[in-house]
Structures are given as C-alpha cells and as structure tokens.
Design a protein around this motif. Structure first.
Motif, PDB file in Angstrom:
ATOM      1  N   UNK A  58       0.803  -1.177  -0.059  1.00 17.66           N
ATOM      2  CA  UNK A  58      -0.125   0.017   0.181  1.00 17.66           C
ATOM      3  C   UNK A  58       0.837   1.115  -0.017  1.00 17.66           C
ATOM      4  N   UNK A  59       2.084   1.108   0.555  1.00 18.56           N
ATOM      5  CA  UNK A  59       2.836   2.361   0.607  1.00 18.56           C
ATOM      6  C   UNK A  59       3.749   2.418  -0.928  1.00 18.56           C
ATOM      7  N   UNK A  60       3.699   1.700  -1.461  1.00 22.27           N
ATOM      8  CA  UNK A  60       4.323   1.564  -2.953  1.00 22.27           C
ATOM      9  C   UNK A  60       5.760   1.080  -2.751  1.00 22.27           C
ATOM     10  N   UNK A  61       6.176   0.468  -1.446  1.00 20.23           N
ATOM     11  CA  UNK A  61       7.497   0.047  -1.217  1.00 20.23           C
ATOM     12  C   UNK A  61       7.853  -1.322  -2.114  1.00 20.23           C
ATOM     13  N   UNK A  62       6.903  -2.324  -1.894  1.00 18.90           N
ATOM     14  CA  UNK A  62       6.846  -3.678  -2.217  1.00 18.90           C
ATOM     15  C   UNK A  62       5.767  -3.863  -3.588  1.00 18.90           C
ATOM     16  N   UNK A  63       6.084  -4.450  -4.768  1.00 19.38           N
ATOM     17  CA  UNK A  63       5.282  -4.798  -5.702  1.00 19.38           C
ATOM     18  C   UNK A  63       4.265  -5.714  -5.154  1.00 19.38           C
ATOM     19  N   UNK A  64       2.809  -5.553  -5.593  1.00 20.78           N
ATOM     20  CA  UNK A  64       1.747  -6.395  -5.240  1.00 20.78           C
ATOM     21  C   UNK A  64       1.979  -7.703  -5.825  1.00 20.78           C
ATOM     22  N   UNK A  65       2.294  -8.932  -5.091  1.00 16.31           N
ATOM     23  CA  UNK A  65       2.775 -10.167  -5.581  1.00 16.31           C
ATOM     24  C   UNK A  65       1.428 -10.540  -6.723  1.00 16.31           C
ATOM     25  N   UNK A  66       0.529 -10.313  -6.389  1.00 15.47           N
ATOM     26  CA  UNK A  66      -0.630 -10.730  -7.481  1.00 15.47           C
ATOM     27  C   UNK A  66      -0.740  -9.886  -8.529  1.00 15.47           C
ATOM     28  N   UNK A  67      -0.228  -8.892  -8.794  1.00 13.15           N
ATOM     29  CA  UNK A  67      -0.090  -8.059 -10.079  1.00 13.15           C
ATOM     30  C   UNK A  67       0.820  -8.841 -10.957  1.00 13.15           C
ATOM     31  N   UNK A  68       0.690  -8.288 -12.298  1.00 13.69           N
ATOM     32  CA  UNK A  68       1.280  -8.954 -13.416  1.00 13.69           C
ATOM     33  C   UNK A  68       2.956  -8.721 -13.027  1.00 13.69           C
ATOM     34  N   UNK A  69       3.354  -7.361 -12.662  1.00 13.02           N
ATOM     35  CA  UNK A  69       4.715  -7.150 -12.193  1.00 13.02           C
ATOM     36  C   UNK A  69       5.227  -8.170 -11.053  1.00 13.02           C
ATOM     37  N   UNK A  70       4.422  -8.119 -10.175  1.00 10.92           N
ATOM     38  CA  UNK A  70       4.797  -9.035  -9.058  1.00 10.92           C
ATOM     39  C   UNK A  70       4.751 -10.444  -9.371  1.00 10.92           C
ATOM     40  N   UNK A  71       4.006 -11.167 -10.247  1.00 10.46           N
ATOM     41  CA  UNK A  71       4.196 -12.448 -10.679  1.00 10.46           C
ATOM     42  C   UNK A  71       5.391 -12.681 -11.265  1.00 10.46           C
ATOM     43  N   UNK A  72       5.663 -11.604 -12.329  1.00 11.43           N
ATOM     44  CA  UNK A  72       7.037 -11.428 -13.055  1.00 11.43           C
ATOM     45  C   UNK A  72       8.270 -11.898 -12.050  1.00 11.43           C
ATOM     46  N   UNK A  73       8.316 -11.034 -11.090  1.00 10.47           N
ATOM     47  CA  UNK A  73       9.512 -10.781 -10.024  1.00 10.47           C
ATOM     48  C   UNK A  73       9.538 -12.057  -9.365  1.00 10.47           C
ATOM     49  N   UNK A  74       8.353 -12.744  -8.966  1.00 12.09           N
ATOM     50  CA  UNK A  74       8.431 -13.930  -8.354  1.00 12.09           C
ATOM     51  C   UNK A  74       8.694 -15.250  -9.345  1.00 12.09           C
ATOM     52  N   UNK A  75       8.469 -15.054 -10.622  1.00 16.30           N
ATOM     53  CA  UNK A  75       8.779 -16.170 -11.504  1.00 16.30           C
ATOM     54  C   UNK A  75      10.226 -16.093 -11.935  1.00 16.30           C
TER      55      UNK A  75
END
Length: 199
Positions: A7-24
């Motif tokens: 919510x503070x914009x420090x970490x990418x939402x892991x459920x977002x497209x960008x977040x899923x890309x980071x996890x993958x």
C-alpha cells in the motif's frame, strides 16, 4: 506487513502482473542461474510475450535487481516489526532467527538464494544499491548480537557468530521438512541454543 508495504508502494503487489514476473524470475534465476535464464524463459513462465516484459522493466538486469531489492526490503521490515515486539536480548536474537528462517523457507526463499549467488551479475550501480540495503539488514543482526554479547549471552565475536548463523540458517533448505515433526518455532529455538547461552 506485506499489505502495508504494498500500500505504501515499497513492494510490488505479488498478485499483479509485475509481481508475478518478479516471483517467476526469482525461481528461474535460482534454478537455472541468471545468465542461463533468457527473456523468453521469463515470458513463458508468466504466460506473456517476450516484448511485454519491457513494459515493466527496461532489461533483464533490472528484473534481477527488483528480485533482490524487494526481498531485502520485505525481510528487513519484517525483522524490524519482530524486534519491536522483543523485550530482551535473547528475544531479539530469537526474533531475527525466526524471521530469517521464514524468509529462507517461505515465499522469499528463491529471491534470498538469488541474492547470495547472483549479486555480482548486477551492474556496479545496482550492486552498490543492493549492498547498501543488505548492510541495513545486517546491521539489525549485528546490533542484536552485540546487545546479547553485552548481556553475556554470546561467548564469541558477534561478527563471527553472524557468519556462522548465516550459513547454518541458509542450509536448512537442504534438510528441513516443513510438514515434518518440528515446526518453525522449534527449529528457531534450536538455532537459538547454538547462538546464545540460556539466560
């Protein structure tokens, strides 16, 4: 903690497209290595076209940086929150052990492995940025271990103890069974007994 940081914009939402890309990317970089992982591999892992990756990151190296950065930021804030609840030097060391085990054995485990083995693949500016974040993380550890040393709970040099703990905790991925007889709290207490004398 994760929701707050998202919510503070420090970490990418892991459920977002960008977040899923980071996890993958964390999983692929851990399993195949950064150099052997192609942009096509990354795109296939999240089910997008290769060119779509560059909507989120300008190149593969920036993805690597994001994998490391987000893992360190999340784990540092998790540690700070745990330390705020710890009352004694022994409690602080235990809290840090629990946090580190949770990060290694949990959702950020792949990213933590990538951080250890692939940071030299970053360009010089990114290396300095990640090393700066790592220094903040390690300072939390060193402050807690020094406090335990001053309370006569630690018998060896805190710097050496931290290095020994880093190796021991990291190695748990090779033998610890999360659905086995020992839960994470018990594992952490066993690790604590190696680090500090009983108060």
């Amino acid at each position: 903690m994760l929701k707050k940081l998202v919510s503070e914009g420090i970490i990418t939402d892991p459920s977002s497209a960008k977040g899923r890309l980071i996890q993958a990317a964390a999983r692929l970089f851990r399993d195949k290595g950064y150099e052997r992982t192609t942009v096509r591999d990354l795109a296939a892992e999240v089910g997008i076209l290769s060119g779509s990756l560059f909507h989120h990151f300008k190149n593969k190296e920036r993805i690597l940086r994001a994998v490391m950065e987000e893992a360190i930021l999340l784990n540092t804030e998790t540690m700070r929150a745990a330390l705020a609840q710890a009352l004694t030097p022994e409690d602080k060391v235990l809290a840090l052990i629990k946090c580190e085990l949770a990060s290694i054995l949990g959702d950020t485990g792949a990213a933590m492995t990538v951080l250890v083995f692939e940071w030299r693949s970053l360009n010089e500016d990114s290396q300095q940025h990640i090393l700066g974040l790592r220094d903040i993380y390690e300072t939390l550890w060193m402050d807690a271990l020094k406090e335990a040393k001053e309370a006569n709970l630690v018998v060896i040099d805190p710097f050496i103890l931290r290095r020994l703990l880093t190796g021991a905790l990291s190695w748990t991925v090779n033998w610890y069974e999360q659905d086995g007889k020992m839960d994470l709290d018990e594992l952490a207490r066993n690790a604590l007994s190696l680090a500090v004398k009983s108060s």
